[in-house]
Design a protein around this motif. Structure first.
Motif, PDB file in Angstrom:
ATOM      1  N   LYS A   1      55.827   6.274  76.726  1.00 24.32           N
ATOM      2  CA  LYS A   1      54.535   6.699  77.266  1.00 24.32           C
ATOM      3  C   LYS A   1      53.762   5.487  77.773  1.00 24.32           C
ATOM      4  CE  LYS A   1      52.629   6.710  72.568  1.00 24.32           C
ATOM      5  NZ  LYS A   1      51.943   7.508  71.524  1.00 24.32           N
ATOM      6  N   PHE A   2      52.878   5.746  78.750  1.00 28.69           N
ATOM      7  CA  PHE A   2      52.007   4.699  79.260  1.00 28.69           C
ATOM      8  C   PHE A   2      50.798   4.587  78.335  1.00 28.69           C
ATOM      9  CE2 PHE A   2      54.357   5.427  83.151  1.00 28.69           C
ATOM     10  CZ  PHE A   2      54.404   4.152  83.716  1.00 28.69           C
ATOM     11  N   GLU A   3      50.508   3.353  77.915  1.00 26.64           N
ATOM     12  CA  GLU A   3      49.324   3.128  77.101  1.00 26.64           C
ATOM     13  C   GLU A   3      48.951   1.649  77.167  1.00 26.64           C
ATOM     14  OE1 GLU A   3      50.321   4.342  73.176  1.00 26.64           O
ATOM     15  OE2 GLU A   3      51.880   2.843  72.914  1.00 26.64           O
ATOM     16  N   PRO A   4      47.701   1.317  76.931  1.00 28.17           N
ATOM     17  CA  PRO A   4      47.289  -0.094  76.955  1.00 28.17           C
ATOM     18  C   PRO A   4      48.096  -0.911  75.943  1.00 28.17           C
ATOM     19  CG  PRO A   4      45.379   1.357  76.886  1.00 28.17           C
ATOM     20  CD  PRO A   4      46.583   2.226  76.653  1.00 28.17           C
ATOM     21  N   THR A   5      48.471  -2.116  76.335  1.00 29.22           N
ATOM     22  CA  THR A   5      49.312  -2.963  75.500  1.00 29.22           C
ATOM     23  C   THR A   5      48.737  -4.363  75.405  1.00 29.22           C
ATOM     24  OG1 THR A   5      51.276  -1.738  76.205  1.00 29.22           O
ATOM     25  CG2 THR A   5      51.644  -3.867  75.180  1.00 29.22           C
TER      26      THR A   5
END
Length: 243
Positions: free
Chosen positions: A144-148
């Motif tokens: 999933k896309f998420e802030p890293t």
């Protein structure tokens, strides 16, 4: 047994590399066993003794913890829970500042412990707190896309994660701080099993390396399978153990 023997061989190589960088490094290996073949146990003991590493072998009696472990758990789950609790208990009672809880199916790169120890020291200084390091870059965390958050370690990038399995490095101080949460992994069969760890990661930093420092020997088709950008065949072949 190939998972266990090759994983042990890889961590022994990594220990030797770390010892050359950390002059006063004091390492002890404690093997907690719940049903291994006696021939494999002797092989494990000999491999460790050959490297002149402080070693303790514990034959786990799951029955000793039967009143402590979730009675609804399956036989395999009870064995796993007892093993994990015994590991935590030994870490809590021991003299060591850093604790590496390691399952028996992780093949390590030779520089793994070096990178983990140097990076732990650096990150703890930056955040002025204890933390958790996972050696594997799990593929399921890329679903999933998420802030890293990305941080530079010694010779790897590391990213903040909120989920791991049960192999990780941390401090005795952090284990004591969150003891009840760690211990709950054995008292209750959570969904997912590692949920107490994830709860701790919401309060303490947990980081994993990019690319991976260790390969979890899971089915390649599993979401917990082989880390990306990793030459797993080389790692497997390099750690073959001759009879």
């Amino acid at each position: 047994n190939q998972y266990t023997l090759r994983s042990l061989n890889s961590i022994l190589k990594s220990i030797q590399t770390a010892k050359s960088s950390f002059k006063y490094l004091d390492i002890k290996i404690t093997a907690i066993d719940s049903g291994s073949d006696e021939a494999d146990v002797r092989k494990i003991e000999n491999m460790i003794k050959e490297k002149n590493i402080n070693f303790e072998y514990i034959k786990l009696n799951v029955g000793e913890l039967k009143d402590f472990i979730d009675p609804q758990a399956s036989v395999n789950q009870k064995s796993n829970m007892a093993n994990i609790y015994k590991s935590f208990e030994i870490g809590r009672a021991g003299k060591y500042d850093l604790l590496y809880f390691l399952e028996d199916d992780y093949l390590h790169e030779q520089n793994s412990l070096n990178e983990m120890l140097f990076s732990y020291e650096k990150f703890a200084s930056l955040i002025k707190d204890e933390l958790i390091l996972c050696p594997s870059d799990f593929p399921y965390l890329y679903n999933k896309f998420e802030p890293t958050q990305i941080i530079l370690g010694n010779k790897r990038h590391w990213r903040v994660v909120e989920e791991t399995l049960v192999t990780f490095l941390t401090s005795k101080k952090l284990l004591l701080k969150h003891w009840d949460t760690f211990a709950s992994m054995s008292k209750i069969n959570h969904t997912p099993f590692e949920k107490p760890l994830h709860d701790i990661y919401s309060k303490q930093y947990c980081l994993s390396p990019i690319p991976s420092l260790a390969m979890h020997c899971a089915n390649i088709n599993s979401i917990y399978g082989i880390s990306p950008l990793m030459d797993w065949k080389r790692l497997w072949d390099e750690n073959e153990v001759n009879d």
